[in-house]
Design a protein around this motif. Structure first.
Motif, short mmCIF file in Angstrom:
data_model
loop_
_atom_site.label_atom_id
_atom_site.label_comp_id
_atom_site.label_asym_id
_atom_site.label_seq_id
_atom_site.Cartn_x
_atom_site.Cartn_y
_atom_site.Cartn_z
N CYS A 1 3.43 -6.57 -3.33
CA CYS A 1 3.25 -5.14 -3.65
C CYS A 1 4.53 -4.54 -4.23
N ILE B 1 -2.43 6.82 -1.14
CA ILE B 1 -3.82 6.34 -1.12
C ILE B 1 -4.11 5.52 -2.38
N SER B 2 -4.63 4.33 -2.15
CA SER B 2 -4.98 3.48 -3.28
C SER B 2 -6.31 2.79 -3.00
N GLY B 3 -6.83 2.13 -4.01
CA GLY B 3 -8.09 1.43 -3.85
C GLY B 3 -9.24 2.20 -4.49
N ILE C 1 -5.54 2.21 2.22
CA ILE C 1 -6.20 1.42 1.18
C ILE C 1 -7.71 1.50 1.42
N VAL C 2 -8.41 2.05 0.45
CA VAL C 2 -9.84 2.32 0.59
C VAL C 2 -10.65 1.22 -0.09
N LEU C 3 -11.62 0.67 0.65
CA LEU C 3 -12.41 -0.44 0.13
C LEU C 3 -13.89 -0.06 0.10
N ASN D 1 -0.68 -8.29 -4.87
CA ASN D 1 -0.97 -7.87 -3.51
C ASN D 1 -2.32 -7.14 -3.44
N ILE D 2 -2.64 -6.60 -2.26
CA ILE D 2 -4.02 -6.19 -1.97
C ILE D 2 -4.64 -5.29 -3.04
N THR D 3 -4.07 -4.09 -3.25
CA THR D 3 -4.74 -3.15 -4.14
C THR D 3 -4.82 -3.70 -5.57
N MET E 1 -7.48 -6.23 -5.92
CA MET E 1 -8.83 -5.61 -5.96
C MET E 1 -9.23 -5.29 -7.40
N PHE E 2 -8.23 -4.99 -8.21
CA PHE E 2 -8.52 -4.59 -9.60
C PHE E 2 -8.13 -5.67 -10.61
N CYS F 1 0.98 1.20 -6.06
CA CYS F 1 -0.43 0.79 -5.95
C CYS F 1 -1.39 1.79 -6.59
N GLU F 2 -0.94 3.04 -6.78
CA GLU F 2 -1.83 4.00 -7.43
C GLU F 2 -2.05 3.61 -8.88
N ILE G 1 -8.02 0.38 5.30
CA ILE G 1 -6.79 -0.03 5.98
C ILE G 1 -5.96 1.25 6.08
N GLY H 1 0.80 -1.22 0.00
CA GLY H 1 0.00 0.00 0.00
C GLY H 1 0.83 1.26 0.00
#
Ligand SMILES: Cc1cc2nc3c(=O)[nH]c(=O)nc-3n(C[C@H](O)[C@H](O)[C@H](O)COP(=O)(O)O)c2cc1C
Ligand code: SF4
Ligand code: FES
Lengths: 425, 164
Positions: free
Chosen positions: B131, A248-250, A324-326, B92-94, B97-98, B135-136, A287, A93
């Motif tokens: 990651c 900031i991501s998500g 991390i925005v969900l 990884n997480i972000t 998600m996509f 992540c952006e 998160i 993140g």
């Protein structure tokens, strides 16, 4: 007027709007390296004191006061010692250090020269993760420019002080972000953490005193020395002074890096700085400090102020400032699964509770894939996580346990449902 | 396959030998230069087979076993042959998600290969990564030394098909 991101007056990104500022000449024309020159006229102890007074807290994740840590360092100016910049940036993140270095490598170099003068370190290394190849090249070029100007090397600015600075590339291992793992790696070994104490400030790289600071911490030093500790404290709170970078991501419209005063609300960060939620969806969870930080539900996310104490009071941590925005479409089971896989993969394997614990947690959580999971697995998961904490050489085991327990606390029902939904076809 | 390759010869090119010597001046002991030296050797040779390890071991006076330990520890050092282009896909997480994971699986299928296994034409090795610190740009990949962000399976395939 609402403050906007990348404010020109802030401490870290104040040069970022200037085209070509990665070139020394342009950086210098904008006022760069002036503070460094002034600092060579100052008593090193006075520099340390100013940084201590500013209340700057380490931006690598733990938030320990930089000036206090500097105070533990030997004052013997002749003794051989090192300054090690942590540019490993591997907490999932997080991408703020990359952003800082890409656009403005010289602010970090200026910060390191001032810090080296204050701490009397003769050599410095910027340990940058292997994946940041282009960023390492940007730093190499900037360092060469600084050498050419006589800002690095022998007898800098006629001070009689010598400081050499080098870039050291990692090769893909999260654990090298942990300071003692990083030191092992710099020594040419597997990046396995070492037991503390002794702390690196006392016995670090090659067994010698080594000051490890994050990119963002070191890059804040020139501003603090230029405008003073009191000015730095105009932002944030008593315990969290200054400005901070957030990655900031998500599920927001404009993911990216911003600099804002500490204690800015997460709501403002999402709605003003990041253009609100994607597709107009509803926020479900955040998160707030990288993958190691326990998750917030929507209510806490909208209420929290992003400073060290308020995030902690709500049961999480500010960490590296990775948000991390969900949104409502996200399944928390997936998020936990991804998180557990990550920690298992990155455990260096030295400590049994970490090696076995991260492996067991991942396996347990994936029993659904064989159709053998039970609701009560979540309790076992919680107990396993709990037993891993405070038992190991480094904090990776805790970093895996905390978000797991946090997720169970906030989203237990959803996790129970997740594990008992078989994916077997 | 490994056996055959151990008989091959490796030495730093003249230019890399110069870089090697410069690298040593940056550190207060020889072993600290090991990571940068391995990066350099891998740049020249593509991966780090036994005969390259032997060469570095002789050059730096570090036991081969210690060097192999280091190579095994880090995800970006390769002790198996890899393709001419290395492609990192973040899972990884972000990025997940996509659709990062679906992209990785889709690429494996499209190129009919597995983790790090070079494609039959030796062009590409795909590597699933944690990651990447970008992540952006999710979902994101690294193609050799560059980040490529906001991809989907179609644009990812297109990008990789252009590689030499
Ligand atoms: C598992 C783990 C990973 C870490 N990763 C990083 C990292 O990527 N970057 C970083 O600056 N600090 C990281 N840290 C924190 C460092 O150990 C260290 O505290 C920090 O670099 C000190 O700098 P600071 O005081 O300026 O924050 C990590 C710590 C742990 C336990
Ligand atoms: S806690 Fe985990 S990562 Fe840290 S030293 Fe122990 S095994 Fe390695
Ligand atoms: S999660 Fe993919 S780059 Fe960070």
């Amino acid at each position: 007027m609402k403050e906007t991101a990348n404010n020109k007056d802030y401490a870290l990104l104040s040069y970022h709007h200037i085209p070509g500022v990665h070139n020394l000449e342009i950086f210098e024309r904008a006022g760069g390296y002036q503070t460094m020159k002034e600092c060579f006229k100052k008593d090193p102890e006075a520099i340390k004191e100013e940084v201590k007074q500013s209340g700057l807290r380490g931006r690598g994740g733990a938030g320990f006061a930089t000036g206090v840590k500097w105070g533990f360092f030997t004052k013997d100016r002749k003794a051989q010692k090192y300054l090690l910049c942590n540019a490993d940036e591997s907490e999932p993140g997080t991408f703020k250090d990359r952003f800082l270095v890409e656009k403005n490598p010289h602010i970090l170099i200026e910060g390191m020269i001032i810090s080296a003068w204050a701490l009397a370190t003769q050599k410095g290394y910027i340990y940058i993760r292997g994946e940041f190849y282009q960023q390492a090249m940007i730093l190499e070029k900037a360092i060469a420019e600084a050498y050419a100007k006589g800002y690095l090397g022998k007898n800098i600015q006629g001070s009689g002080f010598d400081f050499d600075l080098y870039v050291h590339r990692g090769a893909g291992a999260y654990i090298c972000g942990e300071e003692t793992g990083m030191i092992s790696s710099l020594e040419g070994k597997p990046g396995k953490p070492k037991l503390k104490p002794p702390f690196p400030a006392i016995k670090g790289y090659r067994g010698l005193p080594t000051m490890v600071n994050n990119v963002e911490s070191l890059a804040a030093v020139p501003w603090i020395m230029k405008f003073g500790a009191a000015a730095y404290k105009q932002w944030g709170t008593e315990k969290s002074p200054g400005t901070k970078l957030f990655s900031i991501s998500g599920d927001v419209n404009r993911p990216g890096v911003i600099e804002v005063p500490l204690s800015t609300t997460l709501k403002d960060i999402i709605e003003i700085h990041c253009g609100g939620m994607r597709n107009g969806n509803k926020l479900k969870a955040v998160i707030p400090g990288g993958s190691s930080a326990p998750i917030f539900n929507a209510e806490d996310s909208y209420a929290v102020k992003m400073d060290y104490e308020d995030v902690a009071a709500r049961g999480s941590m500010l960490g590296s400032g990775a948000i991390i925005v969900l949104d409502e479409t996200r399944n928390m089971g997936d998020v936990l699964k991804w998180t557990l896989e990550f920690y298992h993969h990155e455990s260096c394997g030295q400590c049994t509770p970490c090696r076995e614990g991260t492996g067991w947690m991942e396996k347990l959580f994936k029993r659904r894939e064989r159709g053998t999971a039970k609701k009560s697995d979540i309790d076992i998961l919680d107990r396993t996580a709990s037993s891993m904490r405070g038992q190991t050489i480094c904090a990776l085991a805790d970093a895996a346990a905390m978000p797991t327990q946090g997720m169970i606390k906030v989203f237990r029902e959803e996790l129970e449902q997740y594990v008992t939904t078989s994916t077997r076809k | 396959m490994n056996d055959k390759l151990t008989n091959e010869k490796f030495e730093f090119s003249a230019e890399n030998m110069k870089t090697y010597k410069d690298l040593l001046t940056r550190y207060d002991d020889v072993q600290s230069a090991l990571l940068p030296v391995l990066h350099l050797a891998q740049e020249q040779n593509g991966w780090l087979p036994d005969h390259v390890v032997e060469y570095i071991s002789n050059l730096m006076k570090i036991p081969s076993i210690k060097i192999k330990e280091v190579i095994a520890f880090y995800d970006m050092f390769y002790d198996v042959p890899v393709g001419r282009n290395i492609v990192h896909v973040c899972t990884n997480i972000t990025c997940s998600m996509f659709g990062g994971r679906e992209i990785y699986q889709g690429l494996l299928k499209h190129f009919d290969t597995g983790y790090l296994t070079p494609t039959r034409d030796g062009r590409i090795s795909l590597q699933k990564m944690e990651c990447l610190g970008a992540c952006e740009l999710a979902p994101c990949m690294r193609v050799n030394n560059d980040f490529v962000g906001n991809v989907d399976l179609t644009t990812a395939i297109h990008k990789l098909e252009e590689l030499p």
